[in-house]
Write an enzyme that holds these catalytic residues in place. Structure first.
Site, short mmCIF file in Angstrom:
data_model
loop_
_atom_site.label_atom_id
_atom_site.label_comp_id
_atom_site.label_asym_id
_atom_site.label_seq_id
_atom_site.Cartn_x
_atom_site.Cartn_y
_atom_site.Cartn_z
N GLY A 98 0.87 -1.17 0.00
CA GLY A 98 0.00 0.00 0.00
C GLY A 98 0.90 1.22 0.00
O GLY A 98 2.10 1.11 0.27
N CYS A 99 0.34 2.37 -0.28
CA CYS A 99 1.14 3.59 -0.27
C CYS A 99 1.54 3.91 1.17
O CYS A 99 2.57 4.45 1.44
CB CYS A 99 0.34 4.71 -0.88
N GLN A 100 0.66 3.53 2.10
CA GLN A 100 0.84 3.93 3.50
C GLN A 100 1.40 2.83 4.38
O GLN A 100 2.21 3.09 5.25
CB GLN A 100 -0.50 4.39 4.07
N SER A 133 -5.39 3.52 0.51
CA SER A 133 -4.08 3.02 0.10
C SER A 133 -3.27 2.43 1.25
O SER A 133 -2.08 2.67 1.39
CB SER A 133 -3.27 4.10 -0.63
#
Lengths: 406, 140
Positions: free
Chosen positions: B50-52, B118
């Site tokens: 994920g982006c996070q 995300s």
């Protein structure tokens, strides 16, 4: 003139909103800033009063709209102190402006083995376009390293800027750390070898005065939406001599002089680089944002934000186990940090529940995160409408979360 | 208990939390307690970036039932993973494929599974379902 913060806050309608039932504390300004009513009104006015396609029409509204769009270009010119208004090309934002230069400068001037120099603290927008050129044309991307404080190490810069270097492209201010880079020094160094320099001003124009003639940079790019303007509009400043020599970026309407199936001649600057119907509501909104910033004065803004930065740094330092990333001597109002081993996502999620908007993650600067060997940080970034009271709320919020994680 | 009974149980547990802070304190607690993800599964192919936050997910079919294991570098994400595992692990592929995960919305965590978050959770849920589809196909 000192700043009347209550007056400024009342200019921004969104600041009256609540989030999860709490007053909004918006500290994600490096991602995008909010818009004052005058900007919202300026954009609405385009659609309500004079919407028409520009540059082509003989009718009244088209002329009014064209004038408004070109007036906005003039405002950008003055804002950056560019010599000519045709040195200002409207783009969708910083990213598109960098891609434009990478494409058009690259197409015209870069060949196999040529070097482009960036820095270790760049946003992906100033890395990936050059990597595409590495693939397409076999250029070589190099970077100026940073130290633990997040400052550029310039000791070996004479080796990095060499006869193979064809372009230097670097951030004016780091989006993830807030470091203000010594761009003037780097520009003059590059110019001694006749190498042009592009400055990514996405994080700078809202904080410091920019004079492209005094800097003598060859390209300067920025986004409207981080400057209290609309999203989807930005600008590329380029010296006339470079822009004239560069191939167009995209083809279509606006950018041509004559078209036939045998061949096409291109329009003059800046239209050569503005294919398709321009975003004239965006440009007008950007012009209004520039007027707004000018009315407050960038000196006043810089001074007030510095106060906020100092206060926030001092207050945050009282939190046990906090680690700051980016402690450069010259910094804009951006603070990146981690608290103990709390994951940035967890802290950001909990702060959000308290109505506090911060950014978490790698900030589109993964090479920089790799340098610090961390997955990401929490970033609080301040704008002209933030207050010390909001800093206190941030600090209290973090303390609550830290307690929970024990 | 059926899958839906477990979902109801979770909804009742969450109903006892008066404040959002209590809810997250609970997620942090069960996130911290979630164990069982072996290092040998910590592979690129099991990673959902994920982006996070990062999520790892792995599944095995044992006696016709799927055992899910998952992990994350963020504790809140891990807490939600613990809930998903509690609901879905030890079930047959058919049970999993025929169930709608209604508890997520009912306990007010829907935000975390939205495509905009995300955080890898949405992809993880898809991956859990894909495992069920694959194991079902294998069973014939």
């Amino acid at each position: 003139m000192s700043i009347n913060i209550e007056q400024i806050r009342s200019d921004f309608p969104i600041l009256k909103e609540t989030v999860h039932g709490k007053p909004l504390v918006y500290l994600d300004n490096a991602a995008t800033t909010h818009k004052p009513q005058v900007v919202i009104d300026a954009v609405s006015e385009v659609y309500e009063k004079y919407n028409s396609n520009i540059h082509r029409g003989v009718h009244h509204l088209s002329n009014v709209c064209t004038q408004a769009h070109e007036d906005a270009r003039g405002k950008v010119q003055q804002f950056l102190n560019a010599k000519h208004s045709h040195e200002v090309v409207f783009t969708r934002g910083t990213t598109e402006a960098i891609n434009l230069v990478a494409h058009s400068f690259g197409e015209t001037f870069l060949n196999q083995g040529d070097e482009v120099l960036v820095t270790q603290l760049e946003h992906h927008s100033n890395i990936v376009p050059w990597q595409l050129l590495e693939k397409r044309k076999g250029i070589v991307l190099k970077y100026i390293p940073i130290n633990e404080s997040g400052e550029l190490i310039l000791d070996n810069v004479d080796e990095l800027i060499n006869a193979k270097t064809k372009l230097v492209s670097l951030a004016h201010i780091s989006n993830a750390l807030g470091t203000i880079n010594p761009i003037k020094e780097i520009i003059s160094k590059a110019h001694t070898l006749g190498i042009p320099v592009m400055v990514d001003g996405a994080q700078a124009v809202q904080h410091v005065e920019v004079d492209v003639q005094a800097l003598d940079c060859d390209f300067y790019v920025f986004s409207g939406h981080k400057l209290y303007g609309p999203t989807g509009i930005g600008a590329l400043y380029g010296k006339e001599e470079w822009l004239n020599k560069m191939e167009p970026y995209q083809g279509g309407g606006e950018m041509i002089k004559t078209v036939s199936f045998e061949g096409t001649s291109y329009n003059e600057l800046p239209f050569k680089f503005e294919a398709g119907t321009p975003d004239f509501s965006g440009s007008v909104g950007l012009g209004a944002a520039i007027d707004y910033v000018n009315a407050i004065g960038l000196d006043n803004i810089a001074q007030y934000e510095q106060e906020l930065l100092d206060y926030a740094t001092e207050r945050l330092s009282t939190i046990p186990n906090i680690r700051f990333f980016g402690t450069a001597k010259q910094k804009a109002s951006v603070i990146s940090f981690l608290v103990g081993d709390i994951h940035p996502f967890d802290l950001g999620t909990m702060l959000d529940k308290m109505g506090i908007a911060v950014r978490t993650g790698h900030h589109c600067a993964q090479p920089l995160m790799q340098f610090f060997n961390i997955p990401g940080t929490i970033r609080a970034s301040f704008a002209i409408y933030n207050t010390k009271d909001e800093v206190d709320k941030l600090v209290d919020g973090i303390s609550r979360v830290a307690q929970l994680f024990g | 208990m059926t899958i839906n009974e477990v979902q109801e149980e979770i909804v009742e547990e969450f109903a006892s939390f008066d404040e959002w802070m209590d809810k997250y304190a609970y997620l942090i607690e069960i996130g911290n307690d979630l164990e069982g993800f072996k290092d040998e599964w910590r592979l690129e192919q099991n990673l959902i970036e994920g982006c996070q936050s990062k999520v790892w997910v792995y599944a095995e079919l044992v006696d016709g039932k799927i055992n899910y294991s998952a992990d994350s570098d963020a504790i809140i994400t891990k807490g939600i993973i613990a809930l998903l595992i509690r609901v879905l692990s030890g079930r047959t592929p058919d049970e999993i494929l025929n169930t709608e995960l209604s508890f997520v919305e009912k306990v007010g965590l829907k935000d975390h599974l939205s495509p905009t978050r995300s955080n890898g959770l949405l992809s993880m849920m898809k991956q859990m379902r894909l495992y069920a589809v694959a194991f079902k196909a294998k069973q014939g």
